[in-house]
Design a protein around this motif. Structure first.
Motif, PDB file in Angstrom:
ATOM      1  N   ILE A   1      -2.498   3.480  11.804  1.00  0.00           N
ATOM      2  CA  ILE A   1      -3.161   3.520  10.489  1.00  0.00           C
ATOM      3  C   ILE A   1      -2.586   2.404   9.613  1.00  0.00           C
ATOM      4  O   ILE A   1      -1.371   2.244   9.503  1.00  0.00           O
ATOM      5  CB  ILE A   1      -2.959   4.896   9.805  1.00  0.00           C
ATOM      6  N   ALA A   2      -3.465   1.631   8.986  1.00  0.00           N
ATOM      7  CA  ALA A   2      -3.031   0.521   8.115  1.00  0.00           C
ATOM      8  C   ALA A   2      -2.213   1.073   6.948  1.00  0.00           C
ATOM      9  O   ALA A   2      -2.496   2.175   6.453  1.00  0.00           O
ATOM     10  CB  ALA A   2      -4.246  -0.232   7.596  1.00  0.00           C
ATOM     11  N   PRO A   3      -1.187   0.321   6.484  1.00  0.00           N
ATOM     12  CA  PRO A   3      -0.318   0.811   5.401  1.00  0.00           C
ATOM     13  C   PRO A   3      -1.080   1.273   4.154  1.00  0.00           C
ATOM     14  O   PRO A   3      -0.742   2.317   3.581  1.00  0.00           O
ATOM     15  CB  PRO A   3       0.572  -0.400   5.087  1.00  0.00           C
ATOM     16  N   ASP A   4      -2.092   0.530   3.729  1.00  0.00           N
ATOM     17  CA  ASP A   4      -2.858   0.922   2.535  1.00  0.00           C
ATOM     18  C   ASP A   4      -3.570   2.248   2.737  1.00  0.00           C
ATOM     19  O   ASP A   4      -3.632   3.082   1.826  1.00  0.00           O
ATOM     20  CB  ASP A   4      -3.889  -0.158   2.174  1.00  0.00           C
ATOM     21  N   GLU A   5      -4.109   2.423   3.944  1.00  0.00           N
ATOM     22  CA  GLU A   5      -4.820   3.673   4.237  1.00  0.00           C
ATOM     23  C   GLU A   5      -3.842   4.844   4.298  1.00  0.00           C
ATOM     24  O   GLU A   5      -4.135   5.952   3.838  1.00  0.00           O
ATOM     25  CB  GLU A   5      -5.571   3.532   5.561  1.00  0.00           C
ATOM     26  N   LEU A   6      -2.674   4.581   4.860  1.00  0.00           N
ATOM     27  CA  LEU A   6      -1.643   5.619   4.954  1.00  0.00           C
ATOM     28  C   LEU A   6      -1.233   6.084   3.552  1.00  0.00           C
ATOM     29  O   LEU A   6      -1.139   7.298   3.283  1.00  0.00           O
ATOM     30  CB  LEU A   6      -0.437   5.055   5.706  1.00  0.00           C
ATOM     31  N   LEU A   7      -0.981   5.117   2.668  1.00  0.00           N
ATOM     32  CA  LEU A   7      -0.630   5.453   1.286  1.00  0.00           C
ATOM     33  C   LEU A   7      -1.751   6.228   0.617  1.00  0.00           C
ATOM     34  O   LEU A   7      -1.509   7.235  -0.063  1.00  0.00           O
ATOM     35  CB  LEU A   7      -0.318   4.183   0.493  1.00  0.00           C
ATOM     36  N   SER A   8      -2.979   5.794   0.842  1.00  0.00           N
ATOM     37  CA  SER A   8      -4.138   6.466   0.243  1.00  0.00           C
ATOM     38  C   SER A   8      -4.230   7.925   0.702  1.00  0.00           C
ATOM     39  O   SER A   8      -4.496   8.833  -0.094  1.00  0.00           O
ATOM     40  CB  SER A   8      -5.407   5.705   0.627  1.00  0.00           C
TER      41      SER A   8
END
Length: 311
Positions: free
Chosen positions: A35-42
């Motif tokens: 999972i991409a970092p931005d998506e993970l944070l989201s």
């Protein structure tokens, strides 16, 4: 003295990933590298916000602090490990095992609470113990029976016995010390935080007794709980893996009690365990799958109870 509070401090994730520095002795966390970092944070922020909404909807006073995007603090949403708030206006600040978790400590938290009408009289700072590689990670390490003045503590690389005793002398608690283990790679290893295998409510205790391998220690813990008339609700080591020990009793509207946990923890409970809990309080659960998987902590870790007096 009260065991349960209506006010909870929480920190919204701003940097989120599986923390490589805590993974060395937290066997519950995993990396979601696909999972991409931005998506993970989201995903983490979505879980956090939904959780806060559920708490507020039943009347829990949630003080939300925004995470700091400019510091590398992937576990900042677990504030109960670095700070605890006490009845007489005292705050304790704790030494942390992972170096990047030490940046979670923020003085603006005190300012926010004081603006919110809480009174802070003194701060007891244990953080110099980090220089000696000695740690005690707040109410992750300390299960506080605030009414009966007992501090239950499972010793681990993150919970030092001498520092526990110092805390108990400062705050007038009796230490109840033991080791709680889990099987990892075929070996028994200490569980990193007491609040993973144990939850202390007003009139009950959810606990994985099977994790306390030493029979004398197990007997001693049980004797203290029974002495204080807590109903013991046993959970299995398998349920601990689903964070069934990582729960917190809170107060909602009109003092109504709730036992707060993740959806995974709730689903792992048996009908009998649920019925026993519901004798004392309603269950409130929320999906925290991303936070649990990457962070290796759950609902209780996300909530720092505020017992400070009002101005």
């Amino acid at each position: 003295m009260r065991q349960v509070t209506n006010t909870i401090l929480m920190v919204r994730p701003a940097n989120f990933r599986s923390n490589e520095q805590t993974a060395v002795n937290n066997y519950y966390q995993k990396s979601l590298d696909h999972i991409a970092p931005d998506e993970l944070l989201s995903k983490a922020v979505g879980e956090f916000d939904a959780f806060v909404k559920k708490l507020r909807d039943v009347g829990v006073n949630v003080v939300v602090i925004e995470g700091d995007k400019n510091t590398d603090t992937p576990d900042a949403h677990f504030p109960n490990n670095w700070i605890s708030f006490h009845e007489k206006g005292t705050v304790a600040v704790y030494p942390m095992f992972a170096e990047n978790r030490r940046s979670e400590r923020r003085e603006d938290v005190f300012e926010v609470l004081e603006k919110d009408g809480f009174k802070i009289e003194s701060i007891v700072d244990y953080t110099s113990a980090e220089d000696e590689e000695v740690f005690l990670e707040g109410t992750g390490s300390l299960l506080l029976d605030r009414v009966n003045r007992k501090a239950y503590c499972a010793l681990s690389p993150r919970a030092d016995e001498e520092l526990l005793i110092e805390f108990c002398e400062d705050f007038e608690y009796t230490p109840v010390v033991f080791t709680a283990n889990q099987t990892f790679n075929g070996e028994r290893s200490p569980i990193y935080h007491t609040n993973v295998m144990m939850c202390l409510g007003e009139d009950f205790c959810v606990i994985c007794l099977d994790s306390i391998d030493d029979k004398k220690e197990r007997k001693n813990v049980l004797a203290h709980l029974r002495e204080d008339k807590k109903e013991v609700i046993e959970i299995s080591e398998e349920q601990v893996l689903h964070f069934a020990g990582n729960m917190l009793q809170v107060e909602g509207d009109d003092g109504k009690p709730y036992l707060v946990m993740s959806e995974a923890a709730h689903k792992s409970l048996t009908p009998l365990q649920i019925a026993t809990i519901e004798k004392y309080c309603e269950i409130l659960s929320s999906s925290l799958n991303t936070i649990e998987t990457c962070g290796g902590g759950s609902a209780r870790c996300m909530m720092a109870e505020v017992f400070l007096p009002r101005k």
